[in-house]
Motif scaffolding. Structure first.
Motif, PDB file in Angstrom:
ATOM      1  N   UNK A 307     -14.638  -1.726  27.981  1.00 17.94           N
ATOM      2  CA  UNK A 307     -13.615  -2.680  28.414  1.00 17.94           C
ATOM      3  C   UNK A 307     -12.831  -3.171  27.204  1.00 17.94           C
ATOM      4  N   UNK A 308     -11.522  -3.295  27.382  1.00 18.22           N
ATOM      5  CA  UNK A 308     -10.641  -3.882  26.377  1.00 18.22           C
ATOM      6  C   UNK A 308      -9.858  -4.991  27.054  1.00 18.22           C
ATOM      7  N   UNK A 309      -9.621  -6.070  26.340  1.00 23.51           N
ATOM      8  CA  UNK A 309      -8.934  -7.192  26.972  1.00 23.51           C
ATOM      9  C   UNK A 309      -8.326  -8.120  25.927  1.00 23.51           C
ATOM     10  N   UNK A 310      -7.310  -8.831  26.367  1.00 21.62           N
ATOM     11  CA  UNK A 310      -6.712  -9.895  25.573  1.00 21.62           C
ATOM     12  C   UNK A 310      -6.495 -11.081  26.501  1.00 21.62           C
ATOM     13  N   UNK A 311      -7.080 -12.190  26.151  1.00 22.40           N
ATOM     14  CA  UNK A 311      -7.037 -13.359  27.036  1.00 22.40           C
ATOM     15  C   UNK A 311      -5.594 -13.744  27.355  1.00 22.40           C
ATOM     16  N   UNK A 312      -5.327 -13.902  28.662  1.00 28.73           N
ATOM     17  CA  UNK A 312      -4.007 -14.279  29.133  1.00 28.73           C
ATOM     18  C   UNK A 312      -3.036 -13.120  29.261  1.00 28.73           C
ATOM     19  N   UNK A 313      -3.475 -11.892  28.910  1.00 26.80           N
ATOM     20  CA  UNK A 313      -2.567 -10.739  28.934  1.00 26.80           C
ATOM     21  C   UNK A 313      -3.034  -9.628  29.881  1.00 26.80           C
ATOM     22  N   UNK A 314      -4.221  -9.097  29.638  1.00 25.55           N
ATOM     23  CA  UNK A 314      -4.658  -7.949  30.436  1.00 25.55           C
ATOM     24  C   UNK A 314      -6.168  -7.744  30.283  1.00 25.55           C
ATOM     25  N   UNK A 315      -6.706  -6.932  31.206  1.00 23.93           N
ATOM     26  CA  UNK A 315      -8.068  -6.413  31.100  1.00 23.93           C
ATOM     27  C   UNK A 315      -8.011  -4.948  31.489  1.00 23.93           C
ATOM     28  N   UNK A 316      -8.632  -4.100  30.688  1.00 19.94           N
ATOM     29  CA  UNK A 316      -8.588  -2.660  30.945  1.00 19.94           C
ATOM     30  C   UNK A 316      -9.998  -2.067  30.856  1.00 19.94           C
ATOM     31  N   UNK A 317     -10.443  -1.491  31.972  1.00 24.59           N
ATOM     32  CA  UNK A 317     -11.717  -0.769  31.998  1.00 24.59           C
ATOM     33  C   UNK A 317     -11.422   0.714  31.796  1.00 24.59           C
ATOM     34  N   UNK A 318     -12.210   1.355  30.943  1.00 17.16           N
ATOM     35  CA  UNK A 318     -12.010   2.773  30.644  1.00 17.16           C
ATOM     36  C   UNK A 318     -13.309   3.524  30.931  1.00 17.16           C
ATOM     37  N   UNK A 319     -13.242   4.465  31.878  1.00 14.72           N
ATOM     38  CA  UNK A 319     -14.396   5.297  32.203  1.00 14.72           C
ATOM     39  C   UNK A 319     -14.175   6.684  31.621  1.00 14.72           C
ATOM     40  N   UNK A 320     -15.166   7.167  30.872  1.00 15.49           N
ATOM     41  CA  UNK A 320     -15.076   8.487  30.242  1.00 15.49           C
ATOM     42  C   UNK A 320     -16.047   9.436  30.935  1.00 15.49           C
ATOM     43  N   UNK A 321     -15.488  10.478  31.562  1.00 19.56           N
ATOM     44  CA  UNK A 321     -16.285  11.499  32.230  1.00 19.56           C
ATOM     45  C   UNK A 321     -16.298  12.727  31.316  1.00 19.56           C
ATOM     46  N   UNK A 322     -17.360  12.880  30.547  1.00 24.45           N
ATOM     47  CA  UNK A 322     -17.404  13.944  29.554  1.00 24.45           C
ATOM     48  C   UNK A 322     -17.593  15.311  30.202  1.00 24.45           C
ATOM     49  N   UNK A 323     -16.829  16.283  29.717  1.00 28.86           N
ATOM     50  CA  UNK A 323     -16.856  17.618  30.302  1.00 28.86           C
ATOM     51  C   UNK A 323     -18.155  18.347  29.989  1.00 28.86           C
TER      52      UNK A 323
END
Length: 335
Positions: A307-323
């Motif tokens: 997860x990456x986030x900046x308070x008051x701006x956004x939240x981004x969840x990143x799922x990595x499906x490795x080949x």
């Protein structure tokens, strides 16, 4: 065997000897019937310490020999002493093993009974929810819409109960198959559609289709939990952007909202069990369980969740499906 191990085993004896040593010194010093010169007391101390050292050394050598004999059991099976130790330890281990097996079976039975009860309860309550939905279908006033919104939350929560119950025993309830991730995203969004509609949140789906080998229902659970989390912490008229990327190593699924974000002091703990954080305490009645189990199942399925986030701006969840993920870690089962 080390000296500190022997000291630990015989610490009571050492304490008692020390107390005796102190008492003798006190008596010698306070007595008026003997010469209480420093040299006399020092002489007595040396004698006592010498005796203690001899006793300590003898005991240590004796215990060390026993320990060495036990360690050599596996190397010399013809030795009668070693055979004796092997038989003794084998019987002890066998007895303890049987004891733990009985305890384990009892715990498994209790867990299975509890899971059966929870499953039945969830199905019963879902019937009641469906009946209420039918009764509210023809109502269009504001109050009924609020009730419908709460019913949607109840549906989501009851489904989560089933998933959480299964997550603790996931290896008995898993099936490896080809999963179209984009289809599961659409289903998860549809499942949470009521939350987005009520807050007029725009959803931008910009994910190219890709397939993985995993368990369909658990992939759906993970995506649904993350998307539901975004609906809670995105303000009215907000936006949810779902997109994917790819490189030689993996497919990357990004779920990004322009909501209230996560404070820096909380971001490293949002996957901890029961952690609600500042946002969970002030905006919603968060339990801190959903993301914990989402992360747990990602680990079990060899999926990386960040997860990456900046308070008051956004939240981004990143799922990595490795080949090249080791999908043999997922136990294939037929239903």
């Amino acid at each position: 065997m080390k000296i500190r191990d022997y000291i630990k085993i015989n610490r009571i004896w050492l304490i008692s000897e020390t107390i005796i040593f102190i008492i003798i010194n006190c008596i010698l010093y306070s007595s008026s019937n003997i010469n209480k010169s420093f040299l006399d007391i020092m002489y007595m101390d040396i004698l006592i310490l010498l005796i203690m050292l001899i006793t300590f050394t003898y005991g240590f050598r004796k215990e060390k020999k026993k320990f060495t004999d036990i360690c050599k059991c596996s190397e010399n099976t013809n030795n009668k002493i070693n055979d004796f130790y092997l038989n003794v330890f084998s019987k002890i281990l066998e007895k303890e093993n049987l004891k733990h097996i009985r305890i384990e079976e009892s715990l498994k039975n209790n867990i299975n009974d509890f899971e059966d009860y929870i499953t039945k309860w969830v199905h019963d309550i879902k019937i009641n929810i469906a009946v209420v939905d039918l009764l509210l279908e023809d109502l269009e006033d504001d109050e009924s819409q609020k009730i419908i919104a709460q019913m949607e939350q109840m549906k989501f929560s009851t489904n989560q109960v089933l998933y959480v119950t299964r997550a603790n025993n996931y290896n008995l309830d898993i099936k490896s198959e080809e999963v179209a991730v984009c289809d599961e995203i659409k289903k998860a969004i549809k499942e949470n559609a009521g939350f987005f509609i009520n807050k007029n949140i725009e959803i931008i789906l910009d994910s190219e289709g890709f397939n993985i080998i995993s368990d369909r229902k658990w992939i759906h659970y993970i995506l649904s939990q993350i998307i539901n989390n975004s609906s809670k912490y995105t303000n009215e008229n907000g936006q949810l952007h779902v997109f994917s990327k790819e490189d030689s190593k993996a497919f990357y699924l990004h779920i990004k909202d322009n909501g209230i974000g996560i404070p820096k002091e909380d971001i490293n703990r949002i996957f901890h069990k029961g952690f609600t954080g500042k946002n969970g305490r002030t905006r919603t009645k968060s339990t801190g369980i959903g993301l914990y189990y989402a992360k747990k199942m990602c680990n079990n399925l060899s999926i990386d969740l960040k997860v990456e986030s900046e308070e008051g701006e956004y939240t981004e969840f990143i799922l990595s499906f490795y080949k090249l993920a080791d999908y043999y870690n997922v136990t294939p089962m037929s239903h």
